[in-house]
Scaffold this active site. Structure first.
Site, PDB file in Angstrom:
ATOM      1  N   ARG A 236       0.809  -1.221   0.000  1.00 51.35           N
ATOM      2  CA  ARG A 236       0.000   0.000   0.000  1.00 51.35           C
ATOM      3  C   ARG A 236       0.845   1.275   0.000  1.00 51.35           C
ATOM      4  O   ARG A 236       0.299   2.373  -0.052  1.00 51.35           O
ATOM      5  CB  ARG A 236      -0.879   0.035   1.249  1.00 51.35           C
ATOM      6  CG  ARG A 236      -1.985  -0.974   1.180  1.00 51.35           C
ATOM      7  CD  ARG A 236      -2.688  -1.113   2.504  1.00 51.35           C
ATOM      8  NE  ARG A 236      -3.940  -1.798   2.295  1.00 51.35           N
ATOM      9  CZ  ARG A 236      -5.111  -1.189   2.133  1.00 51.35           C
ATOM     10  NH1 ARG A 236      -5.192   0.119   2.234  1.00 51.35           N
ATOM     11  NH2 ARG A 236      -6.185  -1.879   1.908  1.00 51.35           N
TER      12      ARG A 236
ATOM     13  N   TRP B  72       2.165   5.968   1.879  1.00 45.15           N
ATOM     14  CA  TRP B  72       2.276   6.452   0.497  1.00 45.15           C
ATOM     15  C   TRP B  72       1.945   7.937   0.588  1.00 45.15           C
ATOM     16  O   TRP B  72       0.821   8.318   0.910  1.00 45.15           O
ATOM     17  CB  TRP B  72       1.296   5.735  -0.419  1.00 45.15           C
ATOM     18  CG  TRP B  72       1.477   6.103  -1.860  1.00 45.15           C
ATOM     19  CD1 TRP B  72       2.397   5.593  -2.720  1.00 45.15           C
ATOM     20  CD2 TRP B  72       0.721   7.063  -2.608  1.00 45.15           C
ATOM     21  NE1 TRP B  72       2.267   6.181  -3.961  1.00 45.15           N
ATOM     22  CE2 TRP B  72       1.238   7.093  -3.921  1.00 45.15           C
ATOM     23  CE3 TRP B  72      -0.338   7.911  -2.302  1.00 45.15           C
ATOM     24  CZ2 TRP B  72       0.740   7.917  -4.922  1.00 45.15           C
ATOM     25  CZ3 TRP B  72      -0.847   8.739  -3.287  1.00 45.15           C
ATOM     26  CH2 TRP B  72      -0.307   8.733  -4.591  1.00 45.15           C
TER      27      TRP B  72
ATOM     28  N   ASN C  45      -5.093   6.286   7.054  1.00 39.11           N
ATOM     29  CA  ASN C  45      -5.102   5.979   5.618  1.00 39.11           C
ATOM     30  C   ASN C  45      -6.235   6.787   5.015  1.00 39.11           C
ATOM     31  O   ASN C  45      -7.384   6.644   5.436  1.00 39.11           O
ATOM     32  CB  ASN C  45      -5.335   4.474   5.413  1.00 39.11           C
ATOM     33  CG  ASN C  45      -5.611   4.130   3.956  1.00 39.11           C
ATOM     34  OD1 ASN C  45      -5.145   4.828   3.055  1.00 39.11           O
ATOM     35  ND2 ASN C  45      -6.369   3.078   3.731  1.00 39.11           N
ATOM     36  N   GLY C  46      -5.919   7.624   4.024  1.00 39.03           N
ATOM     37  CA  GLY C  46      -6.957   8.444   3.392  1.00 39.03           C
ATOM     38  C   GLY C  46      -6.494   9.880   3.258  1.00 39.03           C
ATOM     39  O   GLY C  46      -5.288  10.161   3.339  1.00 39.03           O
TER      40      GLY C  46
ATOM     41  N   GLU D 277      -1.331  -1.740 -22.416  1.00 37.88           N
ATOM     42  CA  GLU D 277      -0.852  -2.425 -21.212  1.00 37.88           C
ATOM     43  C   GLU D 277       0.675  -2.581 -21.253  1.00 37.88           C
ATOM     44  O   GLU D 277       1.354  -2.388 -20.244  1.00 37.88           O
ATOM     45  CB  GLU D 277      -1.558  -3.789 -21.087  1.00 37.88           C
ATOM     46  CG  GLU D 277      -0.960  -4.771 -20.099  1.00 37.88           C
ATOM     47  CD  GLU D 277      -1.046  -4.334 -18.637  1.00 37.88           C
ATOM     48  OE1 GLU D 277      -1.590  -3.253 -18.352  1.00 37.88           O
ATOM     49  OE2 GLU D 277      -0.533  -5.086 -17.797  1.00 37.88           O
TER      50      GLU D 277
ATOM     51  N   LYS E  59       3.075  -1.023 -18.370  1.00 35.67           N
ATOM     52  CA  LYS E  59       3.967  -1.882 -17.588  1.00 35.67           C
ATOM     53  C   LYS E  59       5.399  -1.387 -17.693  1.00 35.67           C
ATOM     54  O   LYS E  59       6.131  -1.339 -16.708  1.00 35.67           O
ATOM     55  CB  LYS E  59       3.827  -3.307 -18.130  1.00 35.67           C
ATOM     56  CG  LYS E  59       4.040  -4.383 -17.133  1.00 35.67           C
ATOM     57  CD  LYS E  59       2.771  -4.995 -16.625  1.00 35.67           C
ATOM     58  CE  LYS E  59       1.919  -4.007 -15.860  1.00 35.67           C
ATOM     59  NZ  LYS E  59       0.659  -4.528 -15.436  1.00 35.67           N
TER      60      LYS E  59
ATOM     61  N   GLU F  64       5.887   1.949 -15.764  1.00 41.03           N
ATOM     62  CA  GLU F  64       5.766   1.705 -14.335  1.00 41.03           C
ATOM     63  C   GLU F  64       7.052   1.127 -13.750  1.00 41.03           C
ATOM     64  O   GLU F  64       7.483   1.508 -12.668  1.00 41.03           O
ATOM     65  CB  GLU F  64       4.599   0.719 -14.172  1.00 41.03           C
ATOM     66  CG  GLU F  64       4.212   0.376 -12.780  1.00 41.03           C
ATOM     67  CD  GLU F  64       3.002  -0.571 -12.763  1.00 41.03           C
ATOM     68  OE1 GLU F  64       2.727  -1.248 -13.772  1.00 41.03           O
ATOM     69  OE2 GLU F  64       2.334  -0.621 -11.728  1.00 41.03           O
TER      70      GLU F  64
ATOM     71  N   HIS G   4      -1.824   9.477 -37.630  1.00 39.52           N
ATOM     72  CA  HIS G   4      -2.600  10.669 -37.291  1.00 39.52           C
ATOM     73  C   HIS G   4      -1.872  11.540 -36.261  1.00 39.52           C
ATOM     74  O   HIS G   4      -2.488  12.356 -35.601  1.00 39.52           O
ATOM     75  CB  HIS G   4      -3.988  10.273 -36.780  1.00 39.52           C
ATOM     76  CG  HIS G   4      -4.779   9.538 -37.813  1.00 39.52           C
ATOM     77  ND1 HIS G   4      -5.304  10.158 -38.924  1.00 39.52           N
ATOM     78  CD2 HIS G   4      -5.072   8.219 -37.949  1.00 39.52           C
ATOM     79  CE1 HIS G   4      -5.925   9.256 -39.676  1.00 39.52           C
ATOM     80  NE2 HIS G   4      -5.780   8.081 -39.111  1.00 39.52           N
TER      81      HIS G   4
ATOM     82  N   LYS H  62       0.511  -0.601  -4.494  1.00 43.56           N
ATOM     83  CA  LYS H  62      -0.285  -1.666  -5.093  1.00 43.56           C
ATOM     84  C   LYS H  62      -1.776  -1.364  -5.004  1.00 43.56           C
ATOM     85  O   LYS H  62      -2.531  -1.638  -5.918  1.00 43.56           O
ATOM     86  CB  LYS H  62       0.041  -2.984  -4.374  1.00 43.56           C
ATOM     87  CG  LYS H  62      -0.691  -4.190  -4.904  1.00 43.56           C
ATOM     88  CD  LYS H  62      -0.039  -4.704  -6.148  1.00 43.56           C
ATOM     89  CE  LYS H  62      -0.727  -5.918  -6.726  1.00 43.56           C
ATOM     90  NZ  LYS H  62      -0.470  -5.997  -8.183  1.00 43.56           N
TER      91      LYS H  62
HETATM   92  O1  M6R Z   1      -6.400  -3.128  -7.528  1.00 44.69           O
HETATM   93  P1  M6R Z   1      -6.820  -2.564  -8.848  1.00 44.69           P
HETATM   94  O2  M6R Z   1      -6.889  -3.592  -9.928  1.00 44.69           O
HETATM   95  O3  M6R Z   1      -8.111  -1.801  -8.756  1.00 44.69           O
HETATM   96  O4  M6R Z   1      -5.689  -1.527  -9.234  1.00 44.69           O
HETATM   97  C1  M6R Z   1      -5.819  -0.716 -10.375  1.00 44.69           C
HETATM   98  C2  M6R Z   1      -4.492  -0.104 -10.777  1.00 44.69           C
HETATM   99  O5  M6R Z   1      -3.996   0.690  -9.739  1.00 44.69           O
HETATM  100  C3  M6R Z   1      -3.459  -1.181 -11.134  1.00 44.69           C
HETATM  101  O6  M6R Z   1      -3.914  -2.031 -12.136  1.00 44.69           O
HETATM  102  C4  M6R Z   1      -2.162  -0.510 -11.613  1.00 44.69           C
HETATM  103  O7  M6R Z   1      -2.370   0.143 -12.821  1.00 44.69           O
HETATM  104  C5  M6R Z   1      -1.053  -1.563 -11.721  1.00 44.69           C
HETATM  105  N1  M6R Z   1       0.048  -1.195 -10.879  1.00 44.69           N
HETATM  106  C6  M6R Z   1      -0.526  -1.731 -13.094  1.00 44.69           C
HETATM  107  O8  M6R Z   1       0.469  -2.709 -13.157  1.00 44.69           O
END
Ligand code: M6R
Length: 602
Positions: free
Chosen positions: A27, A74, A98-99, A474, A478, A481, A497, A597
């Site tokens: 988290r 975070w 948290n929040g 995707e 990836k 990230e 385009h 995550k």
């Molecule tokens: O837990 P979730 O599937 O709702 O999370 C959504 C995104 O935060 C998550 O897919 C994020 O984009 C990943 N780190 C990508 O690898």
């Protein structure tokens, strides 16, 4: 985001808190800290960066006490510094949060006018100071915490600990999840059940607005109206050993390798031996007029791929949206809508808010989650666990492919119930997927050398057409990230385009193109890239390689697969490229910078 843990125990709290935090590090990992009460005395330790730094600090500066709270951060308000790390303390109060407290500026001004001083840039410090002010005014800890939360706007899960009180903790939630764990003469608090799994399997989930007063032997919960609430105690079976890399260098490598098994598990649950698709009976596509798919990040790309399946196979109109836009756009949801929310964690704040927006408007709400006890699962009419198993690495891998498998099965079921014909070979060809994925993973040596080259680039483009377009998106996500290389995914046909202006010999282009009906179109787009000096990495099958490898810098050859399944198989090289490029660049694969995550703030 952030993870919270708490214990009123019979053993030293510090190791328990660190163990719980280890399981919540997904988290956030900007800082970590704990506070304990020992013989009535409140004290805390905090460290910047990963939990390991806090563990090191505790070796040199141990913290005694059997009651405690902990936090992994975070950063939202204020940089990742020790001062900004939780627990925040004001006089006799320590708090973890948290929040986001949205009215913290007004609260700060109000507290400042009352002579209170601030030592952090966080929104959370105001919570501790408000509670301190109430205590100074003579309120009990319980009343002080209760009055404090009445003054907060925004989203929060909070745990309070008080100097002089070894056997008291307050836990409360609004907008962010929080669970209570019941031990034998002990009580625990955690952002999720996973954090509590090593200590207890008996969990009570707090509901929106709940305010809980815990001692070692009692739990009193009041609902948002202040009424005594009777919340169910659930028995949760969780894999306590889930934070093991199983001999792999990274969780991501383990999770990539686990995909054949994970997909096998999903197929065993949803596809009978007779190839009957076994989805929850409540899902009835014959009454559905349209499907709305909502998610964030990788889940959103799974939804985009599903749009092709639902529309082409089941002939149902589909809308797909990112949750953060959907929730505020106020889209009309008409009767006949099946709203599907896709989330690995089941806790993503935007996706949960989008789900709540559709409640009472859509005919049915389905949740596709990897965590069956999550908020999204609990608030959906129908839950389809994706059965990927715990996914620890921040980059989603096996959850993505399992989401795809289940969304495809849903589209096939919809086709069956609506009387449209299924693509040749389906659903039975789904059974070949685990083997094909295994074969693809095993042939990764070329991906390694390609990735070493890609690691030298500053910008990379991914192209795909049809249901490979979401895979291009995707693949780019990836890579960004994990390797921090700028990458963009485009529909192949869109290149001319605008994005083609970026192409030169320094911008590699990864083209995902199985030899399907759209292959020739994609190859033409690829030629346009090569004509401008662009270097192409082509991901295709043997037939595609034979037809189109001329002039291509590198070709990665995948096994032949049923056309409808190619988005699932082509996810593997996308993941491998990101993984090995990150390795080549030396970035933190499992915990990339700035990410978490589970994104429980908007
Ligand atoms: O837990 P979730 O599937 O709702 O999370 C959504 C995104 O935060 C998550 O897919 C994020 O984009 C990943 N780190 C990508 O690898």
């Amino acid at each position: 985001m952030c993870g919270i843990v708490g214990v009123l125990g019979n053993h030293e709290a510090a190791p328990i808190l660190v163990e719980g935090l280890k399981r919540l590090e997904y988290r956030g990992y900007d800082s970590a800290g704990i506070a304990t009460v020992d013989a009535g005395k409140l004290a805390r330790r905090r460290a910047v960066g990963k939990l390991a730094n806090l563990s090191d600090l505790l070796v040199h500066e141990p913290l005694a006490g059997k009651s405690g709270i902990g936090h992994t951060r975070w950063a939202t308000h204020g940089a990742p510094t020790v001062d900004n790390a939780h627990p925040h303390r004001a006089g006799p109060v320590a708090v973890v949060h948290n929040g986001i407290i949205e009215n913290f500026k007004e609260l700060r001004a109000n507290l400042a006018a009352d002579g209170f001083e601030f030592s952090t840039e966080t929104d959370t410090e105001t919570v501790a100071l408000l509670a301190e002010r109430h205590l100074r005014n003579g309120l009990s800890p319980q009343e002080a915490a209760y009055q404090t939360i009445g003054e907060l706007d925004g989203a929060f899960a909070l745990a309070f600990l008080f100097d002089g009180h070894d056997d008291l903790m307050i836990a409360t939630r609004k907008g962010s999840p929080l669970a209570i764990g019941h031990g034998d003469g002990e009580m625990f608090v955690g952002s999720d059940a996973i954090a509590l799994a090593p200590f207890t399997d008996q969990i009570t989930y707090l509901e929106e607005g709940d305010f809980a007063i815990l001692t070692r032997t009692s739990l009193e919960i009041r609902d948002q109206n202040g009424e005594l609430a009777n919340r169910q105690k659930r028995l949760i079976q969780l894999d306590v050993a889930r934070i093991d890399k199983g001999g792999h260098k990274h969780f991501m490598a383990k999770e990539i390798a686990e995909q054949p098994t994970a997909i096998d598990r999903a197929l065993a649950a949803y596809l009978g031996h007779d190839n009957a698709i076994n989805l929850p009976e409540a899902l009835d596509f014959s009454k559905i007029e349209r499907v709305t798919l909502v998610a964030c990040g990788t889940g959103y790309y799974a939804c985009l791929a599903a749009k092709y399946w639902f529309e082409q196979i089941a002939r149902v109109p589909v809308e797909v949206d990112v949750a953060s836009e959907f929730r505020y756009r106020e889209p009309p949801i008409t009767p006949g809508t099946l709203a599907i929310f896709v989330s690995q964690s089941g806790e993503t704040a935007d996706t949960l808010a989008a789900l709540r927006y559709t409640a009472g408007k859509a005919t049915q709400i389905a949740g596709l989650v990897n965590v069956p006890e999550s908020s999204i699962a609990r608030e959906s009419d129908v839950v389809l666990p994706i059965l990927a198993g715990p996914e620890i690495s921040v980059a989603s891998t096996k959850a993505f492919t399992c989401q795809l498998v289940i969304l495809l099965l849903m589209a096939l079921k919809a086709a069956e119930q609506r009387g449209t014909s299924l693509p040749a070979g389906l659903p039975q060809d789904l059974r070949s997927l685990p083997g094909l994925i295994h074969q693809t993973i095993a042939g990764e040596s070329k991906v390694k050398s390609v990735s070493r080259e890609l690691a030298k680039a500053q910008d990379i483009i991914f192209l795909g057409r049809g249901h490979l377009y979401p895979l291009a998106l995707e693949g780019a996500l990836k890579l960004k990230e994990l390797s921090y290389i700028h990458a963009e995914g485009y529909a192949s046909g869109e290149l001319k385009h605008g994005p083609i202006a970026l192409i030169d010999e320094n911008v590699p282009v990864v083209v995902m193109a199985p030899s399907d009906a759209l292959f020739d179109k994609t190859v033409s787009n690829m030629q346009e890239v090569m004509a401008r000096g662009g270097k192409v990495v082509l991901i295709t099958d043997a037939k595609g390689a034979q037809l189109a490898s001329d002039g291509v810098t590198e070709t990665l050859v995948l096994p032949e697969v049923n056309d409808a399944l190619s988005p699932i198989l082509y996810a593997i090289p996308a993941q491998q490229i990101a993984y090995y490029t990150a390795i080549a660049k030396g970035t933190d694969v499992d915990q990339p910078r700035n990410l978490a995550k589970s994104v429980t703030v908007e």
